[in-house]
Scaffold this motif. Structure first.
Motif, short mmCIF file in Angstrom:
data_model
loop_
_atom_site.label_atom_id
_atom_site.label_comp_id
_atom_site.label_asym_id
_atom_site.label_seq_id
_atom_site.Cartn_x
_atom_site.Cartn_y
_atom_site.Cartn_z
N VAL A 178 0.83 -1.20 0.00
CA VAL A 178 0.00 0.00 0.00
C VAL A 178 0.87 1.26 0.00
O VAL A 178 0.71 2.15 -0.85
CB VAL A 178 -0.92 0.00 1.24
CG1 VAL A 178 -1.74 1.27 1.30
CG2 VAL A 178 -1.85 -1.22 1.21
N THR A 188 11.43 -10.11 -5.86
CA THR A 188 12.82 -9.87 -5.44
C THR A 188 12.84 -9.65 -3.93
O THR A 188 12.42 -8.61 -3.44
CB THR A 188 13.36 -8.60 -6.16
OG1 THR A 188 13.15 -8.76 -7.55
CG2 THR A 188 14.84 -8.40 -5.87
N GLY A 216 6.22 -3.18 5.53
CA GLY A 216 4.94 -3.61 6.10
C GLY A 216 5.06 -4.66 7.19
O GLY A 216 6.06 -4.72 7.92
N GLU A 261 -14.16 -10.38 8.85
CA GLU A 261 -14.47 -10.24 7.42
C GLU A 261 -14.36 -11.59 6.71
O GLU A 261 -15.20 -11.95 5.87
CB GLU A 261 -13.51 -9.22 6.78
CG GLU A 261 -13.76 -7.80 7.26
CD GLU A 261 -12.66 -6.81 6.86
OE1 GLU A 261 -12.82 -5.62 7.16
OE2 GLU A 261 -11.66 -7.22 6.25
N GLN A 269 7.92 -5.99 9.67
CA GLN A 269 9.08 -6.66 9.07
C GLN A 269 10.27 -5.69 9.08
O GLN A 269 10.45 -4.92 8.12
CB GLN A 269 8.78 -7.05 7.63
CG GLN A 269 7.55 -7.91 7.49
CD GLN A 269 7.58 -8.70 6.21
OE1 GLN A 269 8.25 -9.72 6.10
NE2 GLN A 269 6.86 -8.23 5.20
N ASP A 280 3.28 0.42 7.95
CA ASP A 280 3.22 -0.40 9.17
C ASP A 280 4.51 -0.39 9.98
O ASP A 280 4.47 -0.62 11.19
CB ASP A 280 2.95 -1.87 8.79
CG ASP A 280 1.50 -2.14 8.44
OD1 ASP A 280 0.72 -1.18 8.34
OD2 ASP A 280 1.16 -3.32 8.25
N ALA A 332 -4.21 0.70 6.74
CA ALA A 332 -3.98 1.09 5.35
C ALA A 332 -4.06 2.61 5.18
O ALA A 332 -3.33 3.19 4.38
CB ALA A 332 -5.00 0.40 4.47
N LEU A 383 -9.67 3.58 11.48
CA LEU A 383 -9.79 2.18 11.09
C LEU A 383 -11.23 1.93 10.70
O LEU A 383 -12.14 2.52 11.31
CB LEU A 383 -9.38 1.27 12.27
CG LEU A 383 -9.22 -0.22 11.95
CD1 LEU A 383 -8.11 -0.45 10.93
CD2 LEU A 383 -8.89 -1.00 13.21
P1 FAD Z 1 2.30 -3.86 2.97
O1 FAD Z 1 1.12 -3.43 2.20
O2 FAD Z 1 2.17 -5.07 3.82
O3 FAD Z 1 3.51 -4.09 1.95
C1 FAD Z 1 4.75 -4.58 2.38
C2 FAD Z 1 5.59 -4.89 1.16
O4 FAD Z 1 6.94 -5.11 1.55
C3 FAD Z 1 5.16 -6.14 0.43
O5 FAD Z 1 5.17 -5.87 -0.94
C4 FAD Z 1 6.27 -7.16 0.76
O6 FAD Z 1 6.50 -8.09 -0.25
C5 FAD Z 1 7.47 -6.21 0.84
N1 FAD Z 1 8.62 -6.75 1.57
C6 FAD Z 1 8.73 -6.98 2.90
N2 FAD Z 1 9.97 -7.43 3.18
C7 FAD Z 1 10.64 -7.48 2.02
C8 FAD Z 1 11.97 -7.87 1.64
N3 FAD Z 1 12.86 -8.29 2.54
N4 FAD Z 1 12.32 -7.81 0.34
C9 FAD Z 1 11.42 -7.37 -0.58
N5 FAD Z 1 10.16 -6.99 -0.29
C10 FAD Z 1 9.78 -7.04 0.98
N6 FAD Z 1 -5.96 -1.93 7.16
C11 FAD Z 1 -7.00 -1.06 7.28
O7 FAD Z 1 -6.76 0.09 7.69
N7 FAD Z 1 -8.27 -1.39 6.92
C12 FAD Z 1 -8.57 -2.63 6.47
O8 FAD Z 1 -9.72 -2.91 6.18
C13 FAD Z 1 -7.52 -3.59 6.34
N8 FAD Z 1 -7.75 -4.84 5.88
C14 FAD Z 1 -6.72 -5.73 5.79
C15 FAD Z 1 -6.96 -7.01 5.31
C16 FAD Z 1 -5.94 -7.93 5.20
C17 FAD Z 1 -6.23 -9.31 4.69
C18 FAD Z 1 -4.62 -7.57 5.58
C19 FAD Z 1 -3.49 -8.57 5.47
C20 FAD Z 1 -4.35 -6.30 6.05
C21 FAD Z 1 -5.40 -5.37 6.15
N9 FAD Z 1 -5.16 -4.08 6.63
C22 FAD Z 1 -6.20 -3.18 6.71
C23 FAD Z 1 -3.81 -3.64 7.00
C24 FAD Z 1 -3.18 -2.90 5.82
O9 FAD Z 1 -3.30 -3.67 4.66
C25 FAD Z 1 -1.73 -2.58 6.14
O10 FAD Z 1 -1.71 -1.67 7.22
C26 FAD Z 1 -1.04 -1.98 4.92
O11 FAD Z 1 -1.00 -2.91 3.87
C27 FAD Z 1 0.37 -1.54 5.27
O12 FAD Z 1 0.97 -1.06 4.13
P2 FAD Z 1 2.56 -1.17 3.94
O13 FAD Z 1 2.86 -0.62 2.60
O14 FAD Z 1 3.24 -0.63 5.13
O15 FAD Z 1 2.85 -2.74 3.94
#
Ligand code: FAD
Length: 488
Positions: A14, A102, A131, A185, A272, A305, A323, A401
């Motif tokens: 995201v 990757t 994330g 959900e 992570q 996150d 998100a 949220l």
């Molecule tokens: P993410 O979207 O998790 O992306 C992390 C990225 O980092 C991924 O692409 C992963 O592959 C990459 N990555 C990690 N480590 C490595 C590495 N070593 N090398 C390469 N790539 C790496 N939040 C809400 O507010 N409302 C909701 O309704 C909601 N519903 C959800 C439903 C589900 C099923 C899930 C799983 C989560 C939900 N969330 C929701 C939480 C929300 O999706 C997360 O807060 C959000 O995705 C965080 O965004 P981000 O970009 O920080 O991490």
């Protein structure tokens, strides 16, 4: 093989998607940004849709999750999401390089290097957006979650596998382990696929990190009316399987054994950040940043996150796995980078090698203007433009949220601390239930929850949580209910 970028976003979720969109809006030049992430054959998408529309057989997009770069993603029914609108060739058209599939295995922040098994990347500026990952049963010492038809839901492959199982085990039995909003959900989607579902969680009520027992009683009652069985205050201790290693039973600590054709484990996430252990300052399990998402190492930012940042509204460090924050922090960091772009090469044209034979320094003029009239002389030196670099305000996030399942939809804004006031109709048997809760701390409303609100009403509770009005009389607040928020 090695690649070098001005900007690298590590992560393709995201935050990565919205950071890229915002950087592009702000004039990012082609070829300067690379995005590296683990998932294969996919571009950044709105992860919340995985447990909502993607699994819902009654929505037009239900069941459509296409793991391909030429994909159309499922529509996301909640919020103002935009990643789904990006055509799959958007990144290449904008000169943004994607490295799906990757996994970065080592990060050397001193040398500005990220290494995967085969590739090495050099950056000038790094945005960490890695994330969270699912908390697994093994983290609690429970074994056997590798059996067939036991699922975690974190990415598109997980959603596709779960959907296949739902279709295959139609009219079967499922156990959902966990009582958070994602578990709720998923439970609703399983029920909509005519599967007999039992939820199991160790807490005394669902969504206990946010809900009061009164709020939870509504959702538990509503789910019971949909034929969902809920078992609380016990833990899963193991599984039994058949000869094909398919899950058949879930064993509970209280001695009960539940039949199951499908098990979904939904216990939340953990950030992570292990790649950066010992290299970056940490706080509350995340990477510590300032209000501009700068980490303790220069040229390294963290968003989404993984970021623990100073929440301006409450004057303390917080980390969110939401998100909404992932998107807003990503957009914010893009603005921060743009505001200091005078230090960054997207303002650089030409070649950065010294030209031979040009030993005379460049003309280095300090602009100067002066004038005098009557007995008033003035002088001006320099440039009359606002100084770039600190034009972006501190990140000022209002925690938010939301979730939806069946025909229910709730929104929460602010902080869930202090005493609570319930208002409205929270009878799970009502044809149109609509109710809410205010949280009051130090005589002020600091948080607000609303089930079944219209967009205007949801906006009103957001405003209350932001402005934190004083409460003169708690009983009157309960009587006024939603109208208190509307008139603020
Ligand atoms: P993410 O979207 O998790 O992306 C992390 C990225 O980092 C991924 O692409 C992963 O592959 C990459 N990555 C990690 N480590 C490595 C590495 N070593 N090398 C390469 N790539 C790496 N939040 C809400 O507010 N409302 C909701 O309704 C909601 N519903 C959800 C439903 C589900 C099923 C899930 C799983 C989560 C939900 N969330 C929701 C939480 C929300 O999706 C997360 O807060 C959000 O995705 C965080 O965004 P981000 O970009 O920080 O991490």
């Amino acid at each position: 093989m090695g690649y070098s970028f001005q900007y690298i976003i590590l992560g393709g979720g995201v935050a990565a998607g919205y950071a890229a969109m915002e950087l592009e809006k702000l004039g990012l030049r082609q070829g300067l940004l690379g995005i590296i992430y683990k998932e294969e054959n996919i571009i950044p998408y709105d992860r919340p849709c995985l447990s909502k529309d993607c699994l819902n057989p009654n929505l037009p997009a239900g069941g459509i999750v296409v793991p391909s770069t030429s994909r159309t993603y499922a529509h996301v029914s909640v919020g103002d999401w935009e990643l789904k609108n990006l055509p799959s060739n958007w990144y290449s058209k904008k000169g943004i390089m994607l490295y799906p599939g990757t996994e970065i295995l080592r990060a050397n922040l001193r040398r500005k290097l990220l290494s995967s098994e085969k590739l090495v990347f050099h950056y000038e500026t790094l945005i960490i957006a890695t994330g969270s990952t699912a908390i697994r049963l093994a983290d609690f010492g429970v074994e056997g979650d590798d059996a067939k038809n036991i699922f975690y839901l974190w990415n598109v492959d997980d959603a596709n596998n779960l959907l296949d199982a739902m279709k295959e085990k139609k009219n079967g039995k499922a156990v959902v382990i966990g009582g958070g909003y994602v578990a709720m959900e998923i439970t609703a989607s399983l029920r909509l696929h005519n599967i007999d579902v039992t939820m199991v969680y160790s807490e005394s009520w669902c969504m206990s990190q946010l809900f009061t027992c009164d709020i939870a009683a509504f959702y538990e009652g509503y789910y019971a009316n949909k034929g969902i069985n809920i078992i609380k205050e016990t833990d899963v201790i193991g599984f039994s399987t058949n000869s094909a290693r398919e899950v058949k039973e879930v064993k509970l600590k209280d001695g009960r054994v539940l039949e199951a054709d499908i098990v979904v484990v939904s216990l939340g996430g953990k950030p992570q950040i292990s790649l950066f252990k010992g290299q970056l300052e940490e706080e509350q399990g995340g990477i510590k940043t300032d209000s501009f998402f700068k980490t303790s190492v220069s040229d390294v930012y963290a968003v989404g996150d993984v970021a623990t940042f100073p929440l301006k509204l409450y004057g303390e460090f917080r980390r969110f796995e939401h998100a909404d924050h992932a998107r807003k922090s990503a957009e914010h960091v893009a603005k921060v980078l743009h505001s200091c772009s005078c230090d960054l090469p997207w303002q650089f044209y030409g070649d950065n090698v010294a030209k031979k034979g040009n030993l005379v320094d460049k003309y280095d003029y300090l602009p100067h203007l002066n004038s005098c009239s009557f007995d008033l002389p003035w002088q001006f030196y320099g440039d009359n433009v606002a100084k770039k670099g600190n034009l972006v305000d501190k990140y000022d996030y209002l925690p938010h949220l939301n979730s939806c399942s069946f025909d229910l939809s709730w929104q929460f804004y602010g902080d869930n601390v202090g005493e609570t006031v319930l208002f409205g109709d929270n009878n799970p048997g009502s044809s149109k239930p609509k109710f809410g809760t205010y949280w009051i701390k130090d005589g002020k409303v600091v948080g607000a929850f609303l089930e079944g609100g219209t967009p205007d009403e949801n906006e009103a509770i957001a405003k209350v949580a932001r402005l934190m009005p004083a409460v003169v009389d708690v009983n009157q607040l309960a009587t006024e209910g939603l109208s208190f928020a509307i008139k603020v």
